[in-house]
Design a protein around this motif. Structure first.
Motif, PDB file in Angstrom:
ATOM      1  N   ALA A 266     -10.862  -5.330  -1.249  1.00 44.44           N
ATOM      2  CA  ALA A 266     -10.104  -6.579  -1.384  1.00 44.44           C
ATOM      3  C   ALA A 266      -9.162  -6.772  -0.201  1.00 44.44           C
ATOM      4  CB  ALA A 266      -9.315  -6.575  -2.693  1.00 44.44           C
ATOM      5  N   GLY A 270      -9.275  -9.990   2.386  1.00 45.76           N
ATOM      6  CA  GLY A 270      -8.114 -10.771   2.797  1.00 45.76           C
ATOM      7  C   GLY A 270      -8.029 -10.919   4.301  1.00 45.76           C
ATOM      8  N   CYS A 299       3.039  -5.954  -0.512  1.00 41.62           N
ATOM      9  CA  CYS A 299       2.400  -6.287  -1.798  1.00 41.62           C
ATOM     10  C   CYS A 299       1.701  -5.109  -2.472  1.00 41.62           C
ATOM     11  CB  CYS A 299       1.423  -7.452  -1.601  1.00 41.62           C
ATOM     12  SG  CYS A 299       2.222  -9.023  -1.202  1.00 41.62           S
ATOM     13  N   PRO A 311      -7.289  -5.998 -11.230  1.00 46.28           N
ATOM     14  CA  PRO A 311      -7.320  -7.353 -10.657  1.00 46.28           C
ATOM     15  C   PRO A 311      -6.034  -7.722  -9.924  1.00 46.28           C
ATOM     16  CG  PRO A 311      -8.243  -7.372 -12.866  1.00 46.28           C
ATOM     17  CD  PRO A 311      -7.629  -6.028 -12.670  1.00 46.28           C
ATOM     18  N   VAL A 312      -4.884  -7.299 -10.479  1.00 49.38           N
ATOM     19  CA  VAL A 312      -3.605  -7.604  -9.828  1.00 49.38           C
ATOM     20  C   VAL A 312      -3.464  -6.794  -8.545  1.00 49.38           C
ATOM     21  CG1 VAL A 312      -1.096  -7.547 -10.074  1.00 49.38           C
ATOM     22  CG2 VAL A 312      -2.529  -8.216 -12.020  1.00 49.38           C
ATOM     23  N   ALA A 314      -5.893  -5.675  -6.698  1.00 47.26           N
ATOM     24  CA  ALA A 314      -6.822  -6.247  -5.713  1.00 47.26           C
ATOM     25  C   ALA A 314      -6.239  -7.508  -5.079  1.00 47.26           C
ATOM     26  CB  ALA A 314      -8.158  -6.558  -6.381  1.00 47.26           C
ATOM     27  N   THR A 315      -5.546  -8.323  -5.888  1.00 48.59           N
ATOM     28  CA  THR A 315      -4.906  -9.529  -5.343  1.00 48.59           C
ATOM     29  C   THR A 315      -3.818  -9.156  -4.345  1.00 48.59           C
ATOM     30  OG1 THR A 315      -5.364 -10.724  -7.398  1.00 48.59           O
ATOM     31  CG2 THR A 315      -3.663 -11.630  -5.948  1.00 48.59           C
ATOM     32  N   ALA A 316      -3.039  -8.120  -4.675  1.00 51.49           N
ATOM     33  CA  ALA A 316      -1.983  -7.663  -3.767  1.00 51.49           C
ATOM     34  C   ALA A 316      -2.572  -7.125  -2.472  1.00 51.49           C
ATOM     35  CB  ALA A 316      -1.146  -6.588  -4.454  1.00 51.49           C
ATOM     36  N   PHE A 318      -5.454  -8.014  -1.203  1.00 50.81           N
ATOM     37  CA  PHE A 318      -5.954  -9.200  -0.497  1.00 50.81           C
ATOM     38  C   PHE A 318      -4.826  -9.843   0.306  1.00 50.81           C
ATOM     39  CE2 PHE A 318      -6.637 -13.718  -0.113  1.00 50.81           C
ATOM     40  CZ  PHE A 318      -7.981 -13.851   0.219  1.00 50.81           C
ATOM     41  N   ALA A 319      -3.660 -10.007  -0.322  1.00 48.83           N
ATOM     42  CA  ALA A 319      -2.521 -10.628   0.362  1.00 48.83           C
ATOM     43  C   ALA A 319      -2.089  -9.801   1.562  1.00 48.83           C
ATOM     44  CB  ALA A 319      -1.358 -10.800  -0.612  1.00 48.83           C
TER      45      ALA A 319
END
Length: 408
Positions: A266, A270, A299, A311-312, A314-316, A318-319
């Protein structure tokens, strides 16, 4: 139509070979830290031992970067890269054999990680010099964005593959893939044809004189050393999070190597996705735009500190990957714009040295810090330090105001 004519004019033969070879070796490089961390865990190690192995890789990089930068400005840069790639292929192959044999010991992991770091010290300044040397300044934004997208695409595939293979077959096969990638990349770079940088022979002066020239160039630019000082601490926090705390947290709270590999993938996504708009975006204040990306580096530590689900996390990640590309492309444009070509590898060596000089300390102390503060407390410390330093960099006037020439 011939495919050669479909490529942009700035993507010459040197650029294409170097970018492709970087992708090949980058696939293994993205997977190897995951494999190495879980190799340490497999022999009964923990945060402290992972930190020591990571520090062992970084210390030789710190020690030899300046010599690598001076050689890259003195010799044809692809000769330096080929030698470094072959050395890394050999060291990773030996490590893979030991891990696959099931009898690897901690001191062997330390020694061979150190060998890999030494090779990187000679490779990195030369590789940056080749890309900058091959790209016309008027196309720098597009060229650097495409280069980073290619490299970051390898990060995605390598991290996902590394996590999956480590979980399914163990870390040894991943290390073997890394060794093969270095060997193939060395073979590709043999076909590069690059002369030594202009005036790189220093007029007959020795290496110490050339290093002093590079230092004067580096120290004369406040924006340059201010960002490097910022990164000295930020990279220590990032290395501790990604190479020590992340694998341990994944082992404790998530699905181990597979989930950490997905999180690292992830991160790569990003970086790639951000490369698309960066190829077209031309911010006037390049360092100001780039430094905004540094805030996003915090992040992953924030997500891990709060034991966020995959999921959270992975989002961090990505950022954070988006932040790396945002900073990296603008930083490369600033260096190409401001640093003379004949001094570029030496200056980039000082840049890299300053940026990672505390990383071995950060990784070596990661385990004791987690013992003293708890893993959660150590992660919060990394996140808050990163945010604070990103804010402090904006107090330097040149960071806020350095821009492109009016005609660019």
């Amino acid at each position: 139509m011939n495919s050669r004519h479909q490529l942009p004019a700035w993507a010459d033969r040197t650029y294409r070979i170097q970018t492709t070879a970087t992708v090949v070796s980058g696939l293994g490089n993205a997977a190897a830290p995951i494999a190495t961390a879980f190799a340490v865990l497999a022999i009964g190690g923990g945060t402290t031992e992972i930190g020591y192995v990571t520090a062992a890789r970084l210390v030789p990089t710190v020690l030899f970067l300046l010599i690598g930068g001076a050689l890259a400005d003195r010799l044809p840069r692809h000769h330096v890269m080929v030698a470094a790639n072959l050395f890394n292929a050999l060291s990773q192959a030996v490590l893979a054999v030991l891990v696959l044999g099931g009898g690897v010991r901690l001191w062997e992991l330390l020694l061979l990680s150190a060998a890999g770091g030494a090779g990187q010290a000679f490779y990195q300044p030369a590789s940056l010099g080749v890309i900058v040397q091959s790209v016309p300044p008027e196309h720098a934004g597009k060229a650097f964005s495409v280069y980073r997208m290619a490299l970051n695409g390898a990060q995605i595939g390598g991290a996902a593959l590394g996590g999956a293979l480590t979980a399914a077959f163990g870390p040894g096969w991943v290390l073997a893939i890394d060794a093969a990638g270095f060997a193939v990349a060395a073979g590709m770079r043999v076909f590069l044809r690059i002369e030594a940088a202009p005036a790189a022979d220093g007029g007959g002066h020795g290496m110490l004189h050339e290093l002093r020239e590079g230092w004067r160039e580096f120290a004369s630019r406040r924006w340059l050393w201010a960002i490097v000082l910022q990164f000295a601490v930020v990279m220590a926090c990032v290395e501790a999070t990604e190479t020590v705390y992340g694998p341990v947290a994944a082992q404790r709270h998530l699905g181990g190597a597979r989930d950490w590999g997905l999180a690292m993938a992830a991160f790569g996504i990003g970086m790639v996705v951000t490369g698309l708009p960066m190829a077209a975006w031309r911010p006037r204040r390049i360092l100001l735009a780039g430094n905004y990306g540094v805030f996003l580096f915090a992040c992953p530590a924030l997500a891990l500190a709060t034991t966020a689900p995959l999921p959270v996390l992975a989002t961090a990640m990505f950022a954070a990957g988006a932040g790396v590309t945002l900073f990296g492309v603008n930083w490369m444009i600033a260096l190409q714009q401001e640093i003379p070509t004949e001094l570029f590898s030496r200056v980039s060596a000082y840049d890299s040295l300053g940026s990672i000089v505390l990383a071995p300390v950060g990784t070596a102390l990661a385990g004791p810090a987690a013992d003293a503060l708890t893993l959660t407390g150590a992660l919060w410390t990394c996140a808050l330090l990163t945010l604070l330093l990103a804010a402090l960099a904006l107090t330097v006037p040149e960071v806020r105001t350095l821009g492109r020439p009016a005609t660019a």
